[in-house]
Write a protein that holds these residues in place. Structure first.
Motif, PDB file in Angstrom:
ATOM      1  N   ARG A   1       0.846  -1.186   0.000  1.00 40.54           N
ATOM      2  CA  ARG A   1       0.000   0.000   0.000  1.00 40.54           C
ATOM      3  C   ARG A   1       0.884   1.238   0.000  1.00 40.54           C
ATOM      4  O   ARG A   1       2.068   1.167   0.285  1.00 40.54           O
ATOM      5  N   PRO A   2       0.324   2.416  -0.289  1.00 42.28           N
ATOM      6  CA  PRO A   2       1.163   3.576  -0.593  1.00 42.28           C
ATOM      7  C   PRO A   2       2.174   4.003   0.456  1.00 42.28           C
ATOM      8  O   PRO A   2       3.226   4.527   0.111  1.00 42.28           O
ATOM      9  N   THR A   3       1.921   3.811   1.738  1.00 43.14           N
ATOM     10  CA  THR A   3       2.778   4.405   2.754  1.00 43.14           C
ATOM     11  C   THR A   3       4.213   3.920   2.702  1.00 43.14           C
ATOM     12  O   THR A   3       5.150   4.724   2.639  1.00 43.14           O
ATOM     13  N   LEU A   4       4.453   2.610   2.740  1.00 42.51           N
ATOM     14  CA  LEU A   4       5.821   2.104   2.718  1.00 42.51           C
ATOM     15  C   LEU A   4       6.552   2.470   1.431  1.00 42.51           C
ATOM     16  O   LEU A   4       7.708   2.914   1.486  1.00 42.51           O
ATOM     17  N   PRO A   5       5.949   2.319   0.249  1.00 48.76           N
ATOM     18  CA  PRO A   5       6.643   2.743  -0.969  1.00 48.76           C
ATOM     19  C   PRO A   5       7.047   4.218  -0.962  1.00 48.76           C
ATOM     20  O   PRO A   5       8.084   4.578  -1.530  1.00 48.76           O
ATOM     21  N   ILE A   6       6.241   5.066  -0.335  1.00 47.72           N
ATOM     22  CA  ILE A   6       6.610   6.487  -0.240  1.00 47.72           C
ATOM     23  C   ILE A   6       7.908   6.633   0.534  1.00 47.72           C
ATOM     24  O   ILE A   6       8.840   7.330   0.109  1.00 47.72           O
ATOM     25  N   PHE A   7       8.001   5.977   1.677  1.00 43.53           N
ATOM     26  CA  PHE A   7       9.218   6.054   2.478  1.00 43.53           C
ATOM     27  C   PHE A   7      10.403   5.431   1.748  1.00 43.53           C
ATOM     28  O   PHE A   7      11.522   5.951   1.795  1.00 43.53           O
ATOM     29  N   GLU A   8      10.185   4.301   1.081  1.00 46.25           N
ATOM     30  CA  GLU A   8      11.274   3.649   0.338  1.00 46.25           C
ATOM     31  C   GLU A   8      11.816   4.559  -0.757  1.00 46.25           C
ATOM     32  O   GLU A   8      13.026   4.590  -1.010  1.00 46.25           O
ATOM     33  N   SER A   9      10.923   5.316  -1.396  1.00 46.18           N
ATOM     34  CA  SER A   9      11.345   6.202  -2.484  1.00 46.18           C
ATOM     35  C   SER A   9      12.151   7.388  -1.974  1.00 46.18           C
ATOM     36  O   SER A   9      12.920   7.990  -2.726  1.00 46.18           O
ATOM     37  N   GLU A  10      11.998   7.726  -0.692  1.00 46.48           N
ATOM     38  CA  GLU A  10      12.705   8.873  -0.119  1.00 46.48           C
ATOM     39  C   GLU A  10      13.962   8.472   0.643  1.00 46.48           C
ATOM     40  O   GLU A  10      14.798   9.320   0.973  1.00 46.48           O
ATOM     41  N   ALA A  11      14.127   7.180   0.923  1.00 44.05           N
ATOM     42  CA  ALA A  11      15.237   6.715   1.757  1.00 44.05           C
ATOM     43  C   ALA A  11      16.563   6.732   0.998  1.00 44.05           C
ATOM     44  O   ALA A  11      16.608   6.555  -0.217  1.00 44.05           O
ATOM     45  N   VAL A  12      17.647   6.941   1.747  1.00 44.44           N
ATOM     46  CA  VAL A  12      18.994   6.831   1.172  1.00 44.44           C
ATOM     47  C   VAL A  12      19.624   5.498   1.548  1.00 44.44           C
ATOM     48  O   VAL A  12      20.616   5.082   0.952  1.00 44.44           O
ATOM     49  N   ALA A  13      19.060   4.831   2.542  1.00 40.88           N
ATOM     50  CA  ALA A  13      19.551   3.519   2.954  1.00 40.88           C
ATOM     51  C   ALA A  13      18.400   2.707   3.536  1.00 40.88           C
ATOM     52  O   ALA A  13      17.563   3.249   4.269  1.00 40.88           O
ATOM     53  N   ILE A  14      18.360   1.419   3.192  1.00 44.75           N
ATOM     54  CA  ILE A  14      17.320   0.522   3.686  1.00 44.75           C
ATOM     55  C   ILE A  14      17.976  -0.782   4.129  1.00 44.75           C
ATOM     56  O   ILE A  14      18.769  -1.367   3.385  1.00 44.75           O
ATOM     57  N   VAL A  15      17.650  -1.200   5.340  1.00 45.01           N
ATOM     58  CA  VAL A  15      18.060  -2.525   5.817  1.00 45.01           C
ATOM     59  C   VAL A  15      16.797  -3.355   5.980  1.00 45.01           C
ATOM     60  O   VAL A  15      15.832  -2.913   6.612  1.00 45.01           O
ATOM     61  N   ASN A  16      16.797  -4.539   5.403  1.00 40.09           N
ATOM     62  CA  ASN A  16      15.608  -5.386   5.421  1.00 40.09           C
ATOM     63  C   ASN A  16      15.978  -6.761   5.977  1.00 40.09           C
ATOM     64  O   ASN A  16      16.856  -7.430   5.442  1.00 40.09           O
ATOM     65  N   PHE A  17      15.319  -7.164   7.064  1.00 35.55           N
ATOM     66  CA  PHE A  17      15.540  -8.504   7.609  1.00 35.55           C
ATOM     67  C   PHE A  17      14.329  -9.359   7.305  1.00 35.55           C
ATOM     68  O   PHE A  17      13.194  -8.977   7.601  1.00 35.55           O
ATOM     69  N   ALA A  18      14.574 -10.524   6.693  1.00 34.49           N
ATOM     70  CA  ALA A  18      13.488 -11.418   6.290  1.00 34.49           C
ATOM     71  C   ALA A  18      13.756 -12.820   6.812  1.00 34.49           C
ATOM     72  O   ALA A  18      14.528 -13.563   6.213  1.00 34.49           O
ATOM     73  N   PRO A  19      13.132 -13.206   7.921  1.00 34.88           N
ATOM     74  CA  PRO A  19      13.402 -14.529   8.500  1.00 34.88           C
ATOM     75  C   PRO A  19      12.700 -15.687   7.805  1.00 34.88           C
ATOM     76  O   PRO A  19      13.154 -16.824   7.893  1.00 34.88           O
ATOM     77  N   CYS A  20      11.593 -15.414   7.109  1.00 38.10           N
ATOM     78  CA  CYS A  20      10.779 -16.518   6.573  1.00 38.10           C
ATOM     79  C   CYS A  20      10.607 -16.484   5.058  1.00 38.10           C
ATOM     80  O   CYS A  20      10.417 -17.536   4.442  1.00 38.10           O
ATOM     81  N   THR A  21      10.630 -15.314   4.464  1.00 39.07           N
ATOM     82  CA  THR A  21      10.430 -15.198   3.020  1.00 39.07           C
ATOM     83  C   THR A  21      11.427 -14.201   2.450  1.00 39.07           C
ATOM     84  O   THR A  21      11.971 -13.365   3.178  1.00 39.07           O
ATOM     85  N   VAL A  22      11.646 -14.265   1.157  1.00 41.78           N
ATOM     86  CA  VAL A  22      12.475 -13.277   0.476  1.00 41.78           C
ATOM     87  C   VAL A  22      11.758 -11.926   0.560  1.00 41.78           C
ATOM     88  O   VAL A  22      10.541 -11.863   0.341  1.00 41.78           O
ATOM     89  N   PRO A  23      12.460 -10.848   0.886  1.00 38.35           N
ATOM     90  CA  PRO A  23      11.791  -9.549   1.004  1.00 38.35           C
ATOM     91  C   PRO A  23      11.167  -9.088  -0.305  1.00 38.35           C
ATOM     92  O   PRO A  23      11.654  -9.427  -1.392  1.00 38.35           O
ATOM     93  N   GLY A  24      10.085  -8.326  -0.191  1.00 36.96           N
ATOM     94  CA  GLY A  24       9.325  -7.911  -1.362  1.00 36.96           C
ATOM     95  C   GLY A  24      10.132  -7.195  -2.415  1.00 36.96           C
ATOM     96  O   GLY A  24       9.877  -7.341  -3.616  1.00 36.96           O
TER      97      GLY A  24
ATOM     98  N   MET B   1      11.887 -21.388  -7.201  1.00 34.62           N
ATOM     99  CA  MET B   1      12.932 -21.065  -6.237  1.00 34.62           C
ATOM    100  C   MET B   1      14.296 -20.919  -6.914  1.00 34.62           C
ATOM    101  O   MET B   1      15.100 -20.054  -6.529  1.00 34.62           O
ATOM    102  N   VAL B   2      14.572 -21.739  -7.905  1.00 33.43           N
ATOM    103  CA  VAL B   2      15.833 -21.603  -8.648  1.00 33.43           C
ATOM    104  C   VAL B   2      15.880 -20.221  -9.308  1.00 33.43           C
ATOM    105  O   VAL B   2      16.894 -19.517  -9.247  1.00 33.43           O
ATOM    106  N   GLU B   3      14.771 -19.843  -9.943  1.00 33.65           N
ATOM    107  CA  GLU B   3      14.688 -18.521 -10.575  1.00 33.65           C
ATOM    108  C   GLU B   3      14.868 -17.414  -9.535  1.00 33.65           C
ATOM    109  O   GLU B   3      15.601 -16.445  -9.763  1.00 33.65           O
ATOM    110  N   GLN B   4      14.220 -17.571  -8.390  1.00 36.44           N
ATOM    111  CA  GLN B   4      14.291 -16.558  -7.341  1.00 36.44           C
ATOM    112  C   GLN B   4      15.721 -16.410  -6.806  1.00 36.44           C
ATOM    113  O   GLN B   4      16.230 -15.298  -6.642  1.00 36.44           O
TER     114      GLN B   4
END
Length: 268
Positions: free
Chosen positions: A86-109, A171-174
């Motif tokens: 939804r719009p909120t997170l993409p807005i912040f991602e578009s303005e960020a200069v650095a992003i750290v993403n931790f994904a314990p169960c799935t590949v991050p979006g 999964m191979v493709e991913q």
């Protein structure tokens, strides 16, 4: 305030109005409107309502913006029905200069292939809904390919790579896509292998840093997602990040590990 400011600016521009034109119609000074659009002041409910009327915003979009106004006085913004596209997170991602993403169960979006995204979003969603979610997720990924892209660090647990979402071929493709993404100068991938034993797992999160405004943390759990911005919260997740990096493989070793994982799925 930052999300609302960005949304109001985009809506004014979409309506074809300059700040001067909008300020005149709102009976405000240009300085006041600029401060609202730069998140330097809190707009009142009446002011936002007037802006939306002037900008021609109605229906569900108006309800969504007014809901943001109601959230202005909360220090920890958590909402029901988690959906990172939804719009909120993409807005912040578009303005960020650095992003750290931790994904314990799935590949991050931001790193998902279409086939993997389809397999993930199909769990518990109707076809129409997960088609829209996939399109939004793939659109979010464009932020990593910009000329001036944020520095992106993804930390993945081996568990996120072992479970064959979408089947072995998907999964191979991913995993091969992850290897290709790791070649980009602004992207670093770290894998925490099972052999490293246990570690403190804070759950899925994104830590976003900005050039002129304080950092925020996006957290996500089943049907609940939201943002933390208090200094003690963001510092805690910086500490989590350092601990997770320490538990993980380096970038080169992580790519080698991914190569072996792809081979395992090919045999599977």
């Amino acid at each position: 305030m930052r999300v609302l400011a960005t949304e109001l600016t985009k809506l004014r521009e979409a309506a074809g109005l300059t700040t001067r034109q909008a300020a005149i119609r709102l009976d405000q000074s240009i300085a006041t409107l600029n401060r609202t659009e730069n998140a330097k002041r809190i707009a009142t409910v009446a002011e936002v309502s007037a802006m939306l009327a002037i900008y021609g915003v109605v229906g569900s979009e108006r309800k969504r913006i007014m809901a943001l106004v109601e959230e202005l006085n909360t220090s920890r913004w958590l909402g029901i029905d988690a959906n990172p596209d939804r719009p909120t997170l993409p807005i912040f991602e578009s303005e960020a200069v650095a992003i750290v993403n931790f994904a314990p169960c799935t590949v991050p979006g931001l790193l998902q292939t279409p086939a993997y995204a389809r397999a993930i979003t199909s769990l518990g969603h109707t076809t129409d809904l997960h088609d829209a979610m996939i399109a939004a997720r793939l659109d979010r990924q464009k932020v990593l390919a910009r000329i001036v892209a944020p520095q992106y660090v993804a930390i993945l647990d081996e568990a996120a790579l072992r479970r064959p979402h979408g089947g072995s071929a998907a999964m191979v493709e991913q995993i091969n896509w992850l290897i290709d993404m790791a070649k980009r100068p602004n992207i670093a991938l770290h894998v925490i292998p099972f052999r490293h034993g246990g570690y403190h797992n804070p759950g899925y999160f994104s830590l976003l840093e900005f050039p002129k405004t304080p950092p925020i943390v996006y957290v996500e759990h089943s049907r609940v997602s939201g943002f933390l911005h208090e200094p003690e919260d963001t510092q805690a997740f910086r500490t989590h990040t350092a601990s997770l990096i320490q538990a993980s493989l380096g970038c080169a070793d992580s790519v080698n590990f991914l190569t072996k994982m792809a081979a395992d799925h090919e045999r599977g």
